[in-house]
Write a protein that holds these residues in place. Structure first.
Motif: not given
Length: 436
Positions: A128, A164-165, A157-162
């Motif tokens: 973040q 991106r959000r 993918p989990r890293h990207e999602d964090l």
């Protein structure tokens, strides 16, 4: 009207060049005409841009160039569909003291031209926090508009999602996320990227980067975020005097660092340029009235240059009656000797007494403002020249009369004054523009 964007980042080494080349080639493959520019004093990236777009790329620099010169340079994009200006260092990184039209920061060009910025963010080792960095860059300067972000080197993918959000929560568009992909990394060298002409496979490398980026980045969304901008030809154009009417220009792997806008300015003023290769033991064109040795990597070819007697003797004969000027690496070759990184001393042309060494590397980097104490090709005593210095050599001896009083961007007097002897002159800085 071209869709125009600036590609920048929080820092160097994040992936600006790779993304710029990939976007340029991907849109070129879609049938669009793409024009690239390079913000700041970099003579390597424009060659990569040209390889990706099949159009010449030039530098725009707010510390060394006035607004009229920058307007003249970017007006070449009038027939382009897409314009990409690749930044240098971080978005707001420049010098402390303002130059002609800014501090040399990429943000100066973005604000001056009204082109929105696509940030390349490398969130390695964070999540973040990457959004906080992007938001800080967005809000730092009111006149600079952020179009969105491309994430590079995402771990999972989990890293990207964090990430991106967090960016979406901050109101920042995410155009795509690139997972780690070492195959498209550009090779490095001590002065930055290896030159485009040194990489036979550069076309394939750019194609792979374009395929990879097109797979992970929404190219249509990036285009929609661009500014529609109509280039306005500048009446005053470039004011960079050619060094002569007929110019013999050293050009090969040892002598290749010359700003494209300089050559264009010389030709626009009516000068004719012929090239020769010192590495091939060639000599300057006998009909030329001036010889110019640009920078490059002479230290990597010092043994060969020292052995090329025809080149050395031919240059000495030329300098008996006509001016010879060297920039940085060219200056070193005009000197008496060059010691390479292994500590081996190589005899150079001896037109100047300069001796340099790479045995103990020390970086010399920054803008330079020089006031000439004596004439050099194309410029008279008292002329104020703006340029940039970037090399790792040290001065062993600099016995000749100084060519100029040289200051850095903060006004401090520099030891690298350049030299003059007979018809030979040389400087450590690469000329960008004449101060008006």
């Amino acid at each position: 009207m071209p869709a125009s964007l600036v590609i920048s980042a929080p820092a160097s080494g994040v992936g600006k060049t790779t993304l710029t080349l990939a976007l340029a080639r991907a849109w070129r493959q879609r049938g669009l005409n793409v024009q690239c520019f390079k913000s700041g004093p970099d003579y390597i990236d424009p060659a990569f841009h040209a390889a990706a777009t099949e159009r010449a790329s030039v530098n725009v620099d707010s510390w060394a160039m006035d607004r009229g010169t920058i307007a003249h340079l970017v007006s070449r994009a009038v027939d382009a569909d897409v314009v990409l200006a690749e930044g240098s260092m971080g978005l707001f990184d420049g010098v402390a003291a303002r130059g002609v039209s800014g501090t040399g920061a990429t943000a100066d060009i973005a604000e001056m031209l009204g082109w929105p910025v696509v940030l390349v963010i490398d969130p390695s080792g964070q999540a973040q926090t990457a959004a906080a960095i992007a938001a800080g860059l967005r809000d730092y300067r009111a006149g600079v508009r952020l179009a969105g972000v491309v994430l590079n080197r995402v771990a999972s993918p989990r890293h990207e999602d964090l990430v991106r959000r967090a960016l979406v929560d901050a109101g920042i568009a995410v155009f795509g996320a690139l997972p780690r992909h070492a195959e498209i990394s550009m090779p490095k060298r001590h002065l930055g990227l290896v030159q485009a002409e040194e990489r036979a496979e550069i076309g394939q490398l750019i194609d792979e980067a374009a395929r990879f980026v097109a797979e992970h980045v929404d190219l249509d969304a990036v285009l929609r975020s661009a500014a529609r901008w109509l280039p306005q030809p500048a009446a005053n154009g470039l004011i960079v005097a050619p060094p002569g009417q007929r110019i013999a220009l050293a050009r090969d792997a040892a002598f290749s660092f010359v700003y494209p806008h300089m050559l264009e300015a010389w030709r626009a003023a009516g000068a004719e340029i012929s090239t020769f290769s010192p590495l091939a033991d060639e000599v300057p064109d006998a009909s030329a009235d001036v010889c110019w040795l640009p920078g490059g990597y002479p230290e990597l070819h010092a043994g060969r240059l020292a052995a090329n007697a025809r080149f050395r003797n031919g240059l000495r004969a030329f300098a008996e009656t006509r001016p010879v000027h060297g920039e940085c690496g060219g200056y070193m070759v005009l000197g008496a000797a060059l010691t390479d990184a292994d500590g081996v001393r190589h005899e150079m042309t001896g037109l100047l007494g300069l001796e340099t060494s790479f045995a103990k590397r020390r970086m010399h980097l920054g803008y330079r403002l020089a006031e000439l104490a004596a004439p050099m090709p194309g410029h008279q005593p008292g002329a104020r020249l703006r340029g940039h210095e970037f090399h790792y050599s040290t001065i062993v001896a600099q016995p000749d009369a100084p060519l100029a009083v040289v200051h850095d961007a903060a006004g401090a007097v520099m030891a690298e004054t350049g030299s003059r002897r007979g018809h030979a002159t040389g400087t450590f800085f690469h000329l960008i523009a004449e101060d008006r």
